[in-house]
Write an enzyme that holds these catalytic residues in place. Structure first.
Site, PDB file in Angstrom:
ATOM      1  N   HIS A   1      -4.155   4.916   3.759  1.00 43.90           N
ATOM      2  CA  HIS A   1      -5.295   3.990   3.816  1.00 43.90           C
ATOM      3  C   HIS A   1      -6.514   4.602   3.139  1.00 43.90           C
ATOM      4  O   HIS A   1      -7.216   3.958   2.374  1.00 43.90           O
ATOM      5  CB  HIS A   1      -5.600   3.663   5.281  1.00 43.90           C
TER       6      HIS A   1
ATOM      7  N   TYR B   1       3.498   6.018  10.497  1.00 46.32           N
ATOM      8  CA  TYR B   1       3.823   4.592  10.627  1.00 46.32           C
ATOM      9  C   TYR B   1       4.458   3.961   9.395  1.00 46.32           C
ATOM     10  O   TYR B   1       5.079   2.908   9.498  1.00 46.32           O
ATOM     11  CB  TYR B   1       2.560   3.791  11.017  1.00 46.32           C
TER      12      TYR B   1
ATOM     13  N   ARG C   1       0.855  -1.196   0.000  1.00 46.91           N
ATOM     14  CA  ARG C   1       0.000   0.000   0.000  1.00 46.91           C
ATOM     15  C   ARG C   1       0.889   1.244   0.000  1.00 46.91           C
ATOM     16  O   ARG C   1       1.470   1.588   1.028  1.00 46.91           O
ATOM     17  CB  ARG C   1      -0.939  -0.009   1.203  1.00 46.91           C
TER      18      ARG C   1
HETATM   19  C1  LIG Z   1     -15.718  -5.443  10.791  1.00 49.18           C
HETATM   20  C2  LIG Z   1     -14.855  -4.227  10.715  1.00 49.18           C
HETATM   21  N1  LIG Z   1     -13.961  -3.963  11.707  1.00 49.18           N
HETATM   22  C3  LIG Z   1     -13.173  -2.874  11.618  1.00 49.18           C
HETATM   23  C4  LIG Z   1     -13.281  -2.000  10.577  1.00 49.18           C
HETATM   24  C5  LIG Z   1     -12.384  -0.770  10.496  1.00 49.18           C
HETATM   25  N2  LIG Z   1     -11.434  -0.910   9.380  1.00 49.18           N
HETATM   26  C6  LIG Z   1     -11.606  -0.245   8.232  1.00 49.18           C
HETATM   27  S1  LIG Z   1     -10.400  -0.605   7.102  1.00 49.18           S
HETATM   28  C7  LIG Z   1      -9.623  -1.645   8.183  1.00 49.18           C
HETATM   29  C8  LIG Z   1      -8.350  -2.359   7.762  1.00 49.18           C
HETATM   30  C9  LIG Z   1      -8.556  -3.449   6.798  1.00 49.18           C
HETATM   31  O1  LIG Z   1      -7.325  -3.893   6.291  1.00 49.18           O
HETATM   32  P1  LIG Z   1      -7.243  -4.915   5.101  1.00 49.18           P
HETATM   33  O2  LIG Z   1      -8.237  -5.994   5.275  1.00 49.18           O
HETATM   34  O3  LIG Z   1      -5.824  -5.306   4.952  1.00 49.18           O
HETATM   35  O4  LIG Z   1      -7.730  -4.064   3.832  1.00 49.18           O
HETATM   36  P2  LIG Z   1      -7.034  -2.809   3.120  1.00 49.18           P
HETATM   37  O5  LIG Z   1      -7.631  -1.582   3.775  1.00 49.18           O
HETATM   38  O6  LIG Z   1      -5.571  -2.888   3.305  1.00 49.18           O
HETATM   39  O7  LIG Z   1      -7.458  -2.900   1.695  1.00 49.18           O
HETATM   40  C10 LIG Z   1     -10.311  -1.711   9.399  1.00 49.18           C
HETATM   41  C11 LIG Z   1      -9.884  -2.513  10.545  1.00 49.18           C
HETATM   42  C12 LIG Z   1     -14.240  -2.292   9.580  1.00 49.18           C
HETATM   43  N3  LIG Z   1     -14.403  -1.519   8.486  1.00 49.18           N
HETATM   44  N4  LIG Z   1     -15.005  -3.405   9.657  1.00 49.18           N
END
Ligand SMILES: Cc1ncc(C[n+]2csc(CCOP(=O)(O)OP(=O)(O)O)c2C)c(N)n1
Ligand SMILES: [Mg+2]
Length: 354
Positions: A259, A268, A255
């Site tokens: 985010h 970070y 990435r």
């Molecule tokens: C069930 C749930 N818990 C927490 C969140 C908050 N949240 C939003 S994005 C994220 C990180 C997800 O990381 P990843 O699965 O690696 O996807 P990326 O954003 O890197 O595409 C979190 C924890 C959420 N959207 N849904």
């Protein structure tokens, strides 16, 4: 200096280095198909870059940037047939464009406007999923249903590295394997879940290893190599159509962007690593590959970019010209008989906006 993690060394690739050493060609991909894949990548890149600008201009809300993930998205898309289903997460919000969904629809979604809703069946693209991994069981269920109905269509569900720690991922993967659902579980391992690095996410050496526990095969590819993703997903879809069940594909990316527009990764992220990734981004790498094959020159690349830009400019105008949404829609369609507290909230909304 930027590091290549040990787990990244054995990734399957099609595109070689800058001199063409190690370039392969994928069976069944002719000149037209290779250029279509390029158009898709540029469409996604342009969508993403313009969205960041539109956010800064206050024209869309918070936006989840997918810069340098265009290769894994376009590679997966082109491995599918038109009847196959796509279950995107917020990171793949614009993948519907490749199925002909208007860009204004996706922009409206990020504007929180009902014009950003669509009927999934119209595009075989499910709703953009924001809760992490909850669409994995939905995709498994739909894929199982396709099989029960005798269809030979398949489904692909896209999710992140962080999603593999969620219960819904495990439930969906297990059900898909047990029912031999025609599903591709495509994990975009971009090595971050907001500010949580992969090393704090899992003790597994590779995410692809998780597939073993469900009795499904896995492929692990360079997610910045559009053709490597294409090849892996195409093989997985062929397996699904043959009735052999799901496959887990781990596309290893990084990435390079925040985010989302609301995030400050300066606190970070490894800045050297980001700079190295930007040097060798998936769109430029694919452009160079096409140039080595004699399929692309500056003029053709510019035409593709200009077309994508014109589409986006028209789309934001369309989205902004949508009449304001009916506020009461927030209260509709959930209950036939709204409970008393919801009815009170609706009265309050009417009073405030009277
Ligand atoms: C069930 C749930 N818990 C927490 C969140 C908050 N949240 C939003 S994005 C994220 C990180 C997800 O990381 P990843 O699965 O690696 O996807 P990326 O954003 O890197 O595409 C979190 C924890 C959420 N959207 N849904
Ligand atoms: Mg991630």
């Amino acid at each position: 200096m930027a590091q290549v993690l040990p787990a990244e060394r054995d990734l399957r690739r099609v595109i070689g280095d800058a001199d063409g050493a190690g370039d392969r060609q994928v069976d069944g991909l002719g000149e037209q198909e290779l250029l279509e894949i390029y158009r898709s990548m540029v469409q996604l890149r342009t969508y993403d870059e313009r969205s960041v600008v539109y956010h800064k201009q206050g024209r869309i809300g918070t936006y989840a940037i997918f810069w340098n993930h265009e290769g894994m998205q376009a590679g997966a898309f082109h491995a599918l047939e038109d009847e196959d289903w796509i279950f995107p997460s917020y990171r793949e919000s614009a993948i519907g464009l490749l199925r002909g969904m208007p860009a204004s629809t996706v922009l409206s979604w990020w504007r929180g406007h009902p014009a950003g809703w669509w009927n999934p069946e119209d595009y075989r693209v499910a709703s953009i999923c924001v809760p992490i991994a909850t669409h994995v069981p939905h995709a498994a269920g739909l894929a199982w249903g396709l099989r029960l109905k005798g269809s030979d269509a398949a489904a692909v569900v896209l999710f992140g590295d962080g999603a593999t720690s969620e219960g819904a991922f495990h439930e969906g993967a297990n059900v898909a394997a047990v029912t031999k659902a025609p599903l591709v579980l495509l994990c975009n391992n971009n090595q971050w879940a907001i500010s949580t690095p992969l090393s704090e996410q899992t003790a597994a050496a590779r995410l692809a290893d998780k597939a073993v526990g469900y009795g499904m095969p896995a492929a692990r590819v360079d997610g910045h190599d559009v053709l490597a993703v294409y090849e892996a997903v195409r093989n997985a879809v062929a397996r699904a159509r043959a009735g052999d069940g799901p496959t887990f594909v781990e596309a290893v990316t990084y990435r390079s962007a925040p985010h989302a527009t609301a995030d400050d990764p300066g606190l970070y992220i490894d800045a050297d690593r980001v700079a190295a990734e930007e040097e060798r981004d998936c769109v430029s790498v694919y452009e160079d590959y096409l140039r080595r094959l004699g399929l692309l020159d500056d003029a053709a690349a510019e035409t593709v970019r200009n077309e994508a830009l014109a589409t986006m400019r028209a789309a934001i105008e369309t989205a902004e010209n949508e009449p304001p949404a009916d506020r009461e829609l927030v209260f509709s369609h959930a209950y036939a008989e709204p409970p008393p507290d919801l009815a009170r909230d609706l009265d309050e909304l009417r009073r405030v906006h009277a």
